[in-house]
Design an enzyme around this catalytic site. Structure first.
Site, PDB file in Angstrom:
ATOM      1  N   ASN A   9       0.807  -1.088   0.149  1.00 43.17           N
ATOM      2  CA  ASN A   9      -0.175  -0.205   0.033  1.00 43.17           C
ATOM      3  C   ASN A   9       1.058   1.179  -0.079  1.00 43.17           C
ATOM      4  O   ASN A   9       1.453   1.538   0.993  1.00 43.17           O
ATOM      5  CB  ASN A   9      -1.028  -0.035   1.266  1.00 43.17           C
ATOM      6  N   TRP A  10       1.075   1.804  -1.261  1.00 46.83           N
ATOM      7  CA  TRP A  10       2.017   2.973  -1.361  1.00 46.83           C
ATOM      8  C   TRP A  10       1.275   4.320  -0.595  1.00 46.83           C
ATOM      9  O   TRP A  10       2.083   5.086  -0.503  1.00 46.83           O
ATOM     10  CB  TRP A  10       2.042   3.272  -2.860  1.00 46.83           C
ATOM     11  N   LYS A  11       0.056   4.135  -0.137  1.00 47.61           N
ATOM     12  CA  LYS A  11      -0.563   5.370   0.323  1.00 47.61           C
ATOM     13  C   LYS A  11      -0.455   6.710  -0.699  1.00 47.61           C
ATOM     14  O   LYS A  11      -0.415   6.557  -1.843  1.00 47.61           O
ATOM     15  CB  LYS A  11       0.023   5.489   1.596  1.00 47.61           C
ATOM     16  N   HIS A  96      -9.533   1.041   5.151  1.00 47.67           N
ATOM     17  CA  HIS A  96      -8.354   1.434   5.417  1.00 47.67           C
ATOM     18  C   HIS A  96      -8.324   2.319   6.712  1.00 47.67           C
ATOM     19  O   HIS A  96      -9.422   3.237   6.721  1.00 47.67           O
ATOM     20  CB  HIS A  96      -7.475   1.946   4.712  1.00 47.67           C
ATOM     21  N   GLU A  98      -7.073   4.669   7.677  1.00 48.98           N
ATOM     22  CA  GLU A  98      -6.767   5.994   7.422  1.00 48.98           C
ATOM     23  C   GLU A  98      -8.011   6.742   6.852  1.00 48.98           C
ATOM     24  O   GLU A  98      -8.531   7.865   6.988  1.00 48.98           O
ATOM     25  CB  GLU A  98      -5.637   6.397   6.629  1.00 48.98           C
ATOM     26  N   GLU A 168      -5.157  -4.585  10.768  1.00 48.75           N
ATOM     27  CA  GLU A 168      -4.239  -3.498  10.883  1.00 48.75           C
ATOM     28  C   GLU A 168      -4.616  -2.877  12.321  1.00 48.75           C
ATOM     29  O   GLU A 168      -5.530  -1.986  12.136  1.00 48.75           O
ATOM     30  CB  GLU A 168      -4.274  -2.928   9.585  1.00 48.75           C
ATOM     31  N   GLY A 174       2.261   2.880  10.827  1.00 47.62           N
ATOM     32  CA  GLY A 174       3.060   4.048  10.709  1.00 47.62           C
ATOM     33  C   GLY A 174       3.754   4.684  11.828  1.00 47.62           C
ATOM     34  O   GLY A 174       4.478   5.546  12.064  1.00 47.62           O
ATOM     35  N   SER A 213       3.525  -1.386  10.591  1.00 45.39           N
ATOM     36  CA  SER A 213       4.744  -1.550  10.779  1.00 45.39           C
ATOM     37  C   SER A 213       5.663  -2.922  10.743  1.00 45.39           C
ATOM     38  O   SER A 213       6.424  -3.058  11.409  1.00 45.39           O
ATOM     39  CB  SER A 213       5.050  -1.063  12.240  1.00 45.39           C
ATOM     40  N   GLY A 234       2.910  -0.947   4.514  1.00 44.33           N
ATOM     41  CA  GLY A 234       2.795   0.711   4.045  1.00 44.33           C
ATOM     42  C   GLY A 234       4.459   0.925   3.733  1.00 44.33           C
ATOM     43  O   GLY A 234       4.667   0.788   2.721  1.00 44.33           O
ATOM     44  N   GLY A 235       4.836   1.506   4.795  1.00 50.59           N
ATOM     45  CA  GLY A 235       6.189   2.404   4.417  1.00 50.59           C
ATOM     46  C   GLY A 235       7.343   1.708   3.836  1.00 50.59           C
ATOM     47  O   GLY A 235       7.902   1.813   2.897  1.00 50.59           O
TER      48      GLY A 235
END
Ligand code: 13P
Length: 265
Positions: A9-11, A96, A98, A168, A174, A213, A234-235
């Protein structure tokens, strides 16, 4: 048999130049894992076209980070599930955390988005999870069951079980704080048990992945449990080397489980 899956997930990150550089490096490193692991890249909407072309025939799939709850029409800023399918997406993230917290997507709204994805040939990846406050109040499974039930109410158990579920925990996204393997095991099991209360056997048929994470340094222990079918990253999915190491860690656990099965046969 559930196939292991890793979803990047590149966000809201990337650029034409950066995406190209990242994918060229990543694709070379991921080649050895194509047969054992399903891999999905979810870029921001404007880059779907570019990423689709770069993925080409590599065996990796394209995914979207969201889809509208509406079919078409006056919904400025939204993108419909059929448009995403037309662009070549095979997976769509819905709910998600977010989206839930920053853009007020309620359980019912998430369920409506999920339903639109189901109406296509794409697979919804339903994200569920609790905040730190909810965990501390002992509300983790109450919150998750509500998130799952909203989808059952909208699309039936069959709709939910045609999805991938991504656990999640909001407090681990994050933040660098990862859930322990025991916490992940416990919640993945509880999700399967919840599904079994609706219809026996459903729990084991659904893929449940973990996100929050995940890095190369903790991937092996997080993926160790047979309850964990992969990850939503993610990151670390923005770094080719990290993502490849996470993929290798998942492949190792699959190989280990395979050889254990062989020993039991
Ligand atoms: P991080 O891996 O950056 O914690 O993000 C997890 C996530 O939200 C994936 O959807």
């Amino acid at each position: 048999m559930r196939k292991p899956i890793l979803i990047a997930n590149w966000k809201m990150n990337g650029s034409l130049h950066a995406n190209q550089a990242l994918l060229v490096r990543m694709l070379a490193k991921l080649r050895p894992f194509r047969k054992t692991i399903d891999m999905v890249i979810c870029p921001p909407f404007p880059y779907l076209f570019q990423v689709r072309d770069l993925l080409g025939y590599t065996g990796l799939s394209l995914g979207s980070q969201n889809a509208s709850s509406a079919v078409s029409g006056a919904h400025t800023g939204e993108v419909s599930a059929t448009m995403l399918q037309e662009m070549g997406c095979r997976y769509v993230l819905v709910g998600h955390s977010e989206r839930r917290s920053l853009y007020q997507e309620s359980n019912a709204n998430v369920a409506a988005r999920h339903k639109q994805v189901l109406a296509t040939d794409m697979t919804p990846v339903l994200c569920v999870g609790e905040t730190l406050e909810e965990r501390e109040q002992g509300q983790t499974m109450t919150v998750i069951e509500r998130q799952l039930q909203a989808v059952i109410d909208a699309s039936g158990l069959e709709g939910l079980s045609s999805s991938i579920i991504a656990y999640e925990p909001v407090w681990a996204i994050g933040t660098g704080k990862t859930a322990t393997p025991e916490q992940v095991y416990e919640i993945h099991r509880a999700i399967r048990e919840f599904l079994d209360t609706r219809q026996a056997g459903t729990g084991q048929s659904v893929s449940v992945v973990y996100g929050g994470s995940v890095k190369s340094g903790n991937a092996a222990e997080l993926f160790q449990s047979p309850e964990v079918d992969g990850g939503l990253i993610g990151g670390a999915s923005l770094q080719a080397d990290e993502f490849a190491l996470i993929t290798a860690a998942l492949a190792d656990t699959v190989a280990e489980a395979g050889s254990l099965c062989g020993m039991l046969d």
